[in-house]
Design a protein around this motif. Structure first.
Motif, PDB file in Angstrom:
ATOM      1  N   ARG A   1       0.831  -1.205   0.000  1.00  0.00           N
ATOM      2  CA  ARG A   1       0.000   0.000   0.000  1.00  0.00           C
ATOM      3  C   ARG A   1       0.868   1.260   0.000  1.00  0.00           C
ATOM      4  N   GLU A   2       1.908   1.244   0.845  1.00  0.00           N
ATOM      5  CA  GLU A   2       2.789   2.404   0.919  1.00  0.00           C
ATOM      6  C   GLU A   2       3.506   2.635  -0.407  1.00  0.00           C
ATOM      7  N   VAL A   3       3.982   1.556  -1.025  1.00  0.00           N
ATOM      8  CA  VAL A   3       4.697   1.682  -2.300  1.00  0.00           C
ATOM      9  C   VAL A   3       3.776   2.245  -3.377  1.00  0.00           C
ATOM     10  N   LEU A   4       2.548   1.714  -3.460  1.00  0.00           N
ATOM     11  CA  LEU A   4       1.627   2.182  -4.486  1.00  0.00           C
ATOM     12  C   LEU A   4       1.262   3.649  -4.289  1.00  0.00           C
ATOM     13  N   ARG A   5       1.055   4.055  -3.060  1.00  0.00           N
ATOM     14  CA  ARG A   5       0.694   5.457  -2.806  1.00  0.00           C
ATOM     15  C   ARG A   5       1.823   6.394  -3.226  1.00  0.00           C
ATOM     16  N   GLU A   6       3.061   5.933  -3.090  1.00  0.00           N
ATOM     17  CA  GLU A   6       4.202   6.781  -3.443  1.00  0.00           C
ATOM     18  C   GLU A   6       4.642   6.610  -4.891  1.00  0.00           C
ATOM     19  N   LEU A   7       4.007   5.688  -5.620  1.00  0.00           N
ATOM     20  CA  LEU A   7       4.463   5.352  -6.964  1.00  0.00           C
ATOM     21  C   LEU A   7       4.509   6.549  -7.916  1.00  0.00           C
ATOM     22  N   PRO A   8       3.491   7.423  -7.951  1.00  0.00           N
ATOM     23  CA  PRO A   8       3.580   8.567  -8.874  1.00  0.00           C
ATOM     24  C   PRO A   8       4.818   9.431  -8.641  1.00  0.00           C
ATOM     25  N   SER A   9       5.182   9.654  -7.380  1.00  0.00           N
ATOM     26  CA  SER A   9       6.369  10.466  -7.115  1.00  0.00           C
ATOM     27  C   SER A   9       7.652   9.679  -7.366  1.00  0.00           C
ATOM     28  N   ILE A  10       7.614   8.342  -7.147  1.00  0.00           N
ATOM     29  CA  ILE A  10       8.794   7.515  -7.414  1.00  0.00           C
ATOM     30  C   ILE A  10       9.106   7.510  -8.911  1.00  0.00           C
ATOM     31  N   VAL A  11       8.072   7.333  -9.743  1.00  0.00           N
ATOM     32  CA  VAL A  11       8.264   7.290 -11.192  1.00  0.00           C
ATOM     33  C   VAL A  11       8.625   8.664 -11.738  1.00  0.00           C
ATOM     34  N   GLY A  12       8.015   9.699 -11.155  1.00  0.00           N
ATOM     35  CA  GLY A  12       8.296  11.056 -11.607  1.00  0.00           C
ATOM     36  C   GLY A  12       7.417  11.467 -12.772  1.00  0.00           C
ATOM     37  N   PRO A  13       7.603  12.714 -13.257  1.00  0.00           N
ATOM     38  CA  PRO A  13       6.742  13.245 -14.312  1.00  0.00           C
ATOM     39  C   PRO A  13       7.199  12.826 -15.711  1.00  0.00           C
ATOM     40  N   ARG A  14       6.334  13.033 -16.686  1.00  0.00           N
ATOM     41  CA  ARG A  14       6.680  12.888 -18.093  1.00  0.00           C
ATOM     42  C   ARG A  14       7.543  14.075 -18.527  1.00  0.00           C
ATOM     43  N   PRO A  15       8.145  13.984 -19.673  1.00  0.00           N
ATOM     44  CA  PRO A  15       8.942  15.112 -20.168  1.00  0.00           C
ATOM     45  C   PRO A  15       8.159  16.416 -20.270  1.00  0.00           C
ATOM     46  N   ASP A  16       6.830  16.324 -20.528  1.00  0.00           N
ATOM     47  CA  ASP A  16       6.036  17.548 -20.643  1.00  0.00           C
ATOM     48  C   ASP A  16       5.555  18.065 -19.291  1.00  0.00           C
ATOM     49  N   GLY A  17       5.996  17.403 -18.209  1.00  0.00           N
ATOM     50  CA  GLY A  17       5.639  17.843 -16.866  1.00  0.00           C
ATOM     51  C   GLY A  17       4.420  17.171 -16.270  1.00  0.00           C
ATOM     52  N   GLY A  18       3.619  16.477 -17.081  1.00  0.00           N
ATOM     53  CA  GLY A  18       2.455  15.770 -16.556  1.00  0.00           C
ATOM     54  C   GLY A  18       2.857  14.487 -15.855  1.00  0.00           C
ATOM     55  N   PRO A  19       1.937  13.899 -15.084  1.00  0.00           N
ATOM     56  CA  PRO A  19       2.275  12.662 -14.362  1.00  0.00           C
ATOM     57  C   PRO A  19       2.452  11.494 -15.314  1.00  0.00           C
ATOM     58  N   ALA A  20       3.487  10.699 -15.092  1.00  0.00           N
ATOM     59  CA  ALA A  20       3.700   9.505 -15.907  1.00  0.00           C
ATOM     60  C   ALA A  20       2.797   8.369 -15.461  1.00  0.00           C
ATOM     61  N   ILE A  21       2.445   8.391 -14.189  1.00  0.00           N
ATOM     62  CA  ILE A  21       1.584   7.339 -13.640  1.00  0.00           C
ATOM     63  C   ILE A  21       0.649   7.966 -12.620  1.00  0.00           C
ATOM     64  N   ALA A  22      -0.589   7.490 -12.582  1.00  0.00           N
ATOM     65  CA  ALA A  22      -1.584   8.015 -11.649  1.00  0.00           C
ATOM     66  C   ALA A  22      -2.402   6.863 -11.093  1.00  0.00           C
ATOM     67  N   LEU A  23      -3.053   7.094  -9.971  1.00  0.00           N
ATOM     68  CA  LEU A  23      -3.856   6.069  -9.311  1.00  0.00           C
ATOM     69  C   LEU A  23      -5.319   6.482  -9.289  1.00  0.00           C
ATOM     70  N   ARG A  24      -6.187   5.531  -9.576  1.00  0.00           N
ATOM     71  CA  ARG A  24      -7.624   5.744  -9.407  1.00  0.00           C
ATOM     72  C   ARG A  24      -8.092   4.774  -8.328  1.00  0.00           C
ATOM     73  N   ASP A  25      -8.529   5.316  -7.199  1.00  0.00           N
ATOM     74  CA  ASP A  25      -8.851   4.491  -6.021  1.00  0.00           C
ATOM     75  C   ASP A  25     -10.214   4.901  -5.464  1.00  0.00           C
ATOM     76  N   PRO A  26     -11.323   4.605  -6.179  1.00  0.00           N
ATOM     77  CA  PRO A  26     -12.637   5.080  -5.740  1.00  0.00           C
ATOM     78  C   PRO A  26     -13.110   4.494  -4.422  1.00  0.00           C
ATOM     79  N   ASP A  27     -12.631   3.309  -4.062  1.00  0.00           N
ATOM     80  CA  ASP A  27     -13.084   2.673  -2.813  1.00  0.00           C
ATOM     81  C   ASP A  27     -12.104   2.863  -1.663  1.00  0.00           C
ATOM     82  N   GLY A  28     -11.013   3.578  -1.914  1.00  0.00           N
ATOM     83  CA  GLY A  28     -10.078   3.857  -0.824  1.00  0.00           C
ATOM     84  C   GLY A  28      -9.315   2.666  -0.327  1.00  0.00           C
ATOM     85  N   VAL A  29      -8.953   1.710  -1.222  1.00  0.00           N
ATOM     86  CA  VAL A  29      -8.222   0.526  -0.744  1.00  0.00           C
ATOM     87  C   VAL A  29      -6.788   0.877  -0.311  1.00  0.00           C
TER      88      VAL A  29
END
Length: 407
Positions: free
Chosen positions: A374-402
């Motif tokens: 859970r901790e790794v997944l929550r930090e994954l967007p910052s671990i992977v970092g942004p795309r060259p255009d500055g947008g997120p390279a990876i994002a999470l969709r968590d509607p149920d709050g798992v």
């Protein structure tokens, strides 16, 4: 007009029932007078998915009393409220290898061997909140209703019939009281237990209750969290080893689904992360299991590969599908996520990273996430970092709050 898939599922269920109808043998549970009066030819099945789809056939909406099928769900309510360790002070987790009404107490501790036999179930009922039998029973009935996604009621005639033929269960309760395992008076515990067993349900209800366990404690119809993911996992584990009494080992080999039977003719079965099954047929074998219910589940498991220990890699994959939305790639995840699943994600999703779009991990189908993962997944967007255009390279969709640390 139903979808083609719905028609296919309906055809499968109808065919399974047609093959089970000629299965003979078995007797009604005539030691409880009210149960001896039911129609022995009733036969129904229901399957509920963790997405909330319910498919039924035969007498799936015929009411009968839940009896011992209630045991895993009351155990789940107890461990969810008190914690596993507190419950284990009073009841064990080991298979007894004996009939459901046997005197099975641990020689060292005096605890009943597990919560699926009568002695253990009576102790578990005594652990439910409430100082009186009425309060405990009300809490149990409410909890069972939350599993079933509707209000349930006690069949008062069956309750009276059970209470009037209860000498052996009363004896078991007295023995548990003598060892210190029972936390209330014998009268309070047994009255709550008899009312629990006399709750009226249908095969449809049982399938939804099982699907709630399959979904990690979240009812797939209401979206309500009934119990914690840990409580659902612990309960499913006990069903696997102890749910079919002294036939549990054979059941695990031949069917391979965590299950629980009851002398009312019901059987509930769980396919973790996927669906729940409820069957109803009143005639019982010598061990108290529904004769045609057993035949149905054996056939389903054999024909459709439902055994939990024989799933192929494609069924175990945490990636249900990958879709696209413009430049974005969406990986739809499912089931439980632990180290092995995250390792697979890293391998299979790596080619989808990069470019102008974002890789979205959709967690809607995920039932449970291990703490460290859970901790790794929550930090994954910052671990992977942004795309060259500055947008997120990876994002999470968590509607149920798992990924919520409180879950």
């Amino acid at each position: 007009m139903p979808l083609d898939l719905d028609i296919a599922v309906q055809a499968i269920l109808d065919r399974v029932l047609d093959r089970a109808r000629p299965v003979g043998g078995g007797e009604l549970a005539d030691y409880i007078p009210e149960l001896a009066a039911v129609d022995p030819d009733r036969l129904g099945i229901a399957i509920a998915s963790v997405r909330g789809d319910v498919h039924v056939a035969g007498d799936a909406d015929t009411a009968f009393t839940i009896q011992s099928v209630s045991k895993p769900f009351v155990f789940a309510l107890a461990v969810d409220a008190l914690g596993l360790e507190a419950v284990l002070e009073h009841v064990g987790l080991e298979p007894s290898g004996e009939p459901f009404n046997a005197i099975s107490l641990d020689e060292a501790t005096g605890r009943p061997l597990n919560p699926m036999i009568n002695a253990g179930a009576i102790v578990t009922s005594s652990l439910i909140l409430g100082g009186t039998a009425e309060a405990k029973a009300a809490h149990i009935v409410d909890g069972l209703g939350r599993f079933a996604a509707r209000d349930l009621v006690v069949d008062e005639e069956v309750f009276s019939s059970e209470a009037g033929t209860a000498d052996r269960n009363l004896a078991l309760a007295h023995l548990a009281r003598a060892t210190g395992a029972l936390t209330s008076s014998v009268e309070v515990a047994t009255t709550a237990y008899f009312r629990q067993c006399s709750v009226a349900v249908t095969a449809r209800d049982l399938s939804i209750m099982a699907a709630t366990l399959a979904a990690g404690g979240v009812n797939p119809l209401t979206g309500d969290r009934v119990i914690s993911a840990d409580a659902a996992r612990w309960t499913t584990s006990v069903m696997t080893s102890c749910g079919m009494y002294d036939e549990s080992g054979t059941w695990l080999v031949r069917v391979g689904l965590p299950s629980k039977s009851g002398v009312g003719g019901g059987i509930v079965a769980v396919q973790p992360g996927q669906f729940g099954i409820g069957t109803f047929s009143p005639r019982l074998d010598a061990r108290g299991n529904s004769v045609r219910g057993v035949a149905i589940l054996e056939a389903l498991s054999a024909r459709f590969g439902l055994h939990v220990l024989s799933q192929g890699p494609e069924m175990r994959s945490p990636i249900a599908a990958v879709s696209e939305d413009g430049d974005h790639r969406i990986a739809h995840l499912r089931g439980e996520l632990h180290f092995a699943q995250v390792e697979e994600l890293a391998t299979r999703l790596r080619p989808l990273l990069g470019g102008d779009g974002c890789l979205v991990l959709d967690l809607e189908g995920v039932t449970r996430v291990g703490g460290a993962v859970r901790e790794v997944l929550r930090e994954l967007p910052s671990i992977v970092g942004p795309r060259p255009d500055g947008g997120p390279a990876i994002a999470l969709r968590d509607p149920d709050g798992v990924l919520d640390p409180e879950r």
